[in-house]
Write a protein that holds these residues in place. Structure first.
Motif, PDB file in Angstrom:
ATOM      1  N   TRP A 253      48.784  23.261  32.608  1.00  0.00           N
ATOM      2  CA  TRP A 253      49.294  24.626  32.524  1.00  0.00           C
ATOM      3  C   TRP A 253      50.188  24.983  33.724  1.00  0.00           C
ATOM      4  CZ3 TRP A 253      43.682  26.368  31.210  1.00  0.00           C
ATOM      5  CH2 TRP A 253      43.454  26.156  29.854  1.00  0.00           C
ATOM      6  N   HIS A 254      50.357  24.061  34.677  1.00  0.00           N
ATOM      7  CA  HIS A 254      51.234  24.277  35.840  1.00  0.00           C
ATOM      8  C   HIS A 254      50.873  25.576  36.574  1.00  0.00           C
ATOM      9  CE1 HIS A 254      53.672  20.926  34.486  1.00  0.00           C
ATOM     10  NE2 HIS A 254      53.781  21.481  33.289  1.00  0.00           N
ATOM     11  N   PHE A 255      49.680  25.612  37.099  1.00  0.00           N
ATOM     12  CA  PHE A 255      49.221  26.799  37.823  1.00  0.00           C
ATOM     13  C   PHE A 255      50.197  27.133  38.949  1.00  0.00           C
ATOM     14  CE2 PHE A 255      44.510  28.002  37.280  1.00  0.00           C
ATOM     15  CZ  PHE A 255      44.615  27.883  35.899  1.00  0.00           C
ATOM     16  N   SER A 256      50.551  28.400  39.028  1.00  0.00           N
ATOM     17  CA  SER A 256      51.446  28.858  40.102  1.00  0.00           C
ATOM     18  C   SER A 256      50.658  29.032  41.395  1.00  0.00           C
ATOM     19  CB  SER A 256      52.105  30.183  39.707  1.00  0.00           C
ATOM     20  OG  SER A 256      51.116  31.180  39.484  1.00  0.00           O
TER      21      SER A 256
ATOM     22  N   LEU B 123      46.590  29.272  42.240  1.00  0.00           N
ATOM     23  CA  LEU B 123      45.949  28.222  43.036  1.00  0.00           C
ATOM     24  C   LEU B 123      45.154  28.828  44.188  1.00  0.00           C
ATOM     25  CD1 LEU B 123      48.784  25.541  43.226  1.00  0.00           C
ATOM     26  CD2 LEU B 123      46.620  25.343  41.991  1.00  0.00           C
ATOM     27  N   VAL B 124      45.721  29.883  44.803  1.00  0.00           N
ATOM     28  CA  VAL B 124      45.011  30.559  45.895  1.00  0.00           C
ATOM     29  C   VAL B 124      43.728  31.210  45.369  1.00  0.00           C
ATOM     30  CG1 VAL B 124      45.122  32.447  47.560  1.00  0.00           C
ATOM     31  CG2 VAL B 124      47.097  30.939  47.251  1.00  0.00           C
ATOM     32  N   VAL B 125      43.805  31.855  44.203  1.00  0.00           N
ATOM     33  CA  VAL B 125      42.620  32.491  43.602  1.00  0.00           C
ATOM     34  C   VAL B 125      41.559  31.439  43.282  1.00  0.00           C
ATOM     35  CG1 VAL B 125      41.769  33.728  41.573  1.00  0.00           C
ATOM     36  CG2 VAL B 125      43.886  34.465  42.679  1.00  0.00           C
TER      37      VAL B 125
ATOM     38  N   PHE C 298      45.222  20.566  47.868  1.00  0.00           N
ATOM     39  CA  PHE C 298      46.275  19.559  47.797  1.00  0.00           C
ATOM     40  C   PHE C 298      47.501  20.097  47.057  1.00  0.00           C
ATOM     41  CE2 PHE C 298      43.044  16.405  48.950  1.00  0.00           C
ATOM     42  CZ  PHE C 298      43.793  15.556  49.757  1.00  0.00           C
ATOM     43  N   ALA C 299      47.262  20.880  45.990  1.00  0.00           N
ATOM     44  CA  ALA C 299      48.383  21.426  45.217  1.00  0.00           C
ATOM     45  C   ALA C 299      49.199  22.401  46.059  1.00  0.00           C
ATOM     46  CB  ALA C 299      47.862  22.112  43.955  1.00  0.00           C
TER      47      ALA C 299
END
Length: 707
Positions: free
Chosen positions: A460-463, A467-469, A501-502
């Motif tokens: 889903w290509h998390f923005s 990613l922070v959440v 890492f992301a």
């Protein structure tokens, strides 16, 4: 006026919501402060682009959290300082020796052994040593060529310092909160235990009920021992406060209520249940009300609403005249009245929570053995544990073999992210197979579930905001679950590692290395436990049964000695009784441990459970005996019965000493299991309306059933 009443109502609703176990669990102080410490040193550096430093700080915070096991403020401060020094030294030596693989392998083996053997001196030092070994592995996990040698050691140590500062702030701002939370959990388990003991009043299977009550007793015992140790730490440190006196009184009350619940167990016959269903249901409902009081109980609980008036009403509403009852129904009727009596005693014990307790004397429990701090004595204590008979030594040796083999494999095979193997091995390894095997399964299931979610996140290509959440929620979840639900904690770790890492732009290609290193990391400790003194529960159980029987015999011998001495207050009798309770709990833990081992056999599990059931009936009779012991008078009839009972226990002890190591121990019991079970149930139905002489006679009858 309406606004004020609305505010009061809101406060009351919030106060009640705090009593909900899940919400109170979510508000656990140490876990929340640890999560804040982790996030506050990781996220700002991530946003500034200093990902390696952010990881180092956050991992130092986690390692210090795992080394933070004390309850006394002074001890916690000492542990924080010790973690700071050891983290800095161990991490720096790790970085320095890392370019020399075989030299570092020797250092890893030697340092891990010494650090893990610190548990010989105290559990606190053992936790600090474990955290230091983990900090060294974390150093390798985030190592990058080109960094200065001091960079990662200083960053890891700074993370530990940051964690310590946050915890010191929490100690100053919310003193005593952790102990109150643990006391609340203790009473939650006690409430469940109470309900489970009165459930047989309603139609159901007694054998299943015994397993349920025994499991709840094991959970209660773990909470009780943990809180008692924390209080003992504070007493030994010389602490004296009103808060401590209330807490001490609270766990003493819990211990008394737990003893009373042991005497509640009564399973009426089907005919009696059917004829008096309404009366029995009302008694069970009353136990539910008491259980609800236990769930919200706390020291100084003067506003606790207790069902004071219902006990006499239940007795008076007894459905039949005892003169018209058959002999069997009369016996069950009297046992039911005994249940009401015990519930009333629990109610009285609860009412005392609102009363004061004497503050412990200053320095109570303080260890005055100053020579224990000398180097020669410490070395003697350490060297005496250098044998496979020592739990500390066995665990340290297994850890050294597991870590060293892991290091050799990742060095020879050049495994990507290979240090996850070492970290996994250290976290999965436990003192025996019964604890290590479930840990392995939880590690695998948590990792696989986490990687499945990570795959969806990549798809889903998390923005970056998401990613922070995810990173934040997973970190909070990790600190709340890692000690209680390890599989869930591993799931959270997988999510926040991927998110970290992301955020740094290095998330590609971590799924497969994470999985293969986890598989290798769980295989190594299990192999080490299997081949280095595996301590199978099947082999350990006969010896634990012997220890339990010896504890019962010691209690009876102490009782006889006090009667012969004419002591009004039998010296050491209460301590001996509590030792019997601990032995019986450990016996049931062996059954749970055997079921946790790979491929347990049903027949062996059934024999162990049967012995646990028999021991539990004996303990219940000993509880009755202990209650009556203050009124004993040394007459000839009592001493004769007591001597006869001691002789039977001595005979059983001698028999167990011969049979404990026999390969046919379980087969012999298995051949007579049906007869033993029926005789145990017959004995158990005698209930608690017994005088001392009949208790001793019943004890001998039960021993003959088990022997």
């Amino acid at each position: 006026m309406n606004q004020n009443s609305s505010s009061v109502s809101s406060l009351q609703r919030f106060s009640k919501s705090i009593q909900i176990p899940l919400l109170r669990y979510a508000l656990n102080l140490r876990a929340n402060i640890a999560a804040i410490s982790y996030l506050s040193c990781a996220l700002p550096l991530f946003f500034l682009g200093h990902y390696t430093t952010g990881f180092a700080l956050s991992l130092g915070s986690i390692a210090c959290h795992l080394g933070d096991s004390a309850s006394v403020t002074r001890h916690r401060l000492q542990d924080f300082m010790l973690c700071t020094l050891l983290f800095l030294l161990h991490s720096y030596l790790t970085i320095t020796l890392y370019p020399l693989p075989w030299v570092y392998g020797l250092y890893l083996a030697g340092s891990s052994f010494v650090l893990l053997m610190l548990s010989v001196f105290s559990p606190r030092l053992g936790a600090v040593g474990f955290a230091t070994v983990l900090a060294g592995i974390y150093t390798m996990l985030i190592y990058q060529p080109g960094l200065e040698d001091w960079h990662l050691p200083v960053a890891l140590t700074a993370g530990a310092v940051w964690y310590g500062l946050w915890q010191c702030f929490a100690l100053w701002r919310w003193p005593g909160r952790e102990d109150r939370d643990l006391q609340h959990e203790l009473y939650q388990e006690l409430a469940q235990k109470l309900i489970s003991h009165t459930r047989p009043l309603l139609p159901g299977s007694y054998r299943e009920t015994f397993v349920v009550t025994a499991k709840l007793r094991a959970l209660y015992a773990a909470k009780y021992n943990s809180l008692q140790q924390k209080i003992q730490q504070r007493l030994t440190a010389g602490e004296q406060s009103e808060e401590l006196s209330w807490l001490l009184g609270s766990i003493n009350t819990a211990d008394k209520i737990a003893e009373l619940t042991r005497l509640l167990h009564f399973a009426p016959g089907a005919a009696f249940q059917k004829q008096h269903e309404s009366w029995l249901a009302r008694i069970h409902e009353l136990s539910g009300e008491l259980a609800q009081c236990l769930r919200i109980a706390k020291p100084k609980a003067k506003s606790l609403s207790l069902p004071m008036e219902k006990f006499d009403a239940l007795r008076q509403s007894a459905p039949l005249d005892t003169t018209e009852l058959s002999k069997e129904f009369r016996h069950q009727y009297l046992q039911t009245l005994a249940v009401i009596d015990k519930l009333e005693l629990i109610n009285i014990a609860l009412s005392r929570l609102g009363s004061g307790y004497h503050a412990p004397a200053a320095g109570a429990g303080r260890n005055s053995a100053l020579p224990q701090s000398s180097v020669s004595v410490l070395w003697q204590k350490f060297s005496s544990q250098l044998t496979l008979r020592s739990n500390h030594f066995r665990h340290a040796v297994r850890a050294v073999f597991s870590l060293t083999l892991g290091w050799m494999l990742i060095t020879i095979l050049h495994l990507e992210f290979g240090f996850w193997t070492l970290m996994t091995s250290l976290l999965v390894l436990k003192p025996n197979l019964a604890l290590t095997w479930p840990r392995l399964l939880q590690r695998l299931s948590g990792t696989i579930a986490g990687l499945a979610v990570v795959t969806l996140m990549q798809h889903w290509h998390f923005s970056e905001p998401w990613l922070v959440v995810t990173f934040t929620l997973a970190a909070i979840g990790f600190f709340h679950t890692t000690n209680r639900f390890y599989g869930v904690g591993v799931f959270c770790v997988t999510l926040f590692v991927f998110s970290g890492f992301a955020l740094s732009g290095h998330s590609d290609g971590i799924l497969l290395p994470r999985l293969e290193n986890t598989l290798l990391g769980v295989a190594l400790p299990v192999l080490c436990v299997l081949f280095i003194a595996p301590e199978w529960q099947k082999r350990a159980f006969p010896n634990q049964l012997l220890v339990t029987v010896s504890g019962y015999l010691s209690y009876l011998s102490t009782l006889r000695q006090s009667l012969n001495d004419g002591a009004a207050e039998p010296k050491g009798l209460e301590d001996s009784f509590k030792q019997c309770v601990r032995h019986d709990t450990n016996l049931f833990d062996h059954w749970l441990g055997y079921l946790a081992e790979p491929r347990p056999k049903n027949d062996i599990a059934e024999v162990i459970l049967l012995c646990c059931h028999g021991s539990n009936i004996i303990l219940r009779l000993f509880t009755l005996l202990n209650w009556q012991s203050r009124e004993f008078k040394a007459d000839d009839a009592l001493l004769t019965e007591l001597n006869a009972t001691i002789a039977v226990f001595e005979n059983w002890q001698s028999q167990l000493e011969k049979d404990a190591n026999s390969p046919y121990f379980f087969e012999i019991i298995l051949q007579h299991k049906n007869d033993i079970r029926s005789r145990l149930q017959e004995i158990e139905q005698r209930g608690e309306q017994l005088d001392t002489l009949n208790i001793l006679k019943l004890l001998r009858k039960e021993l003959k059933a088990l022997m």
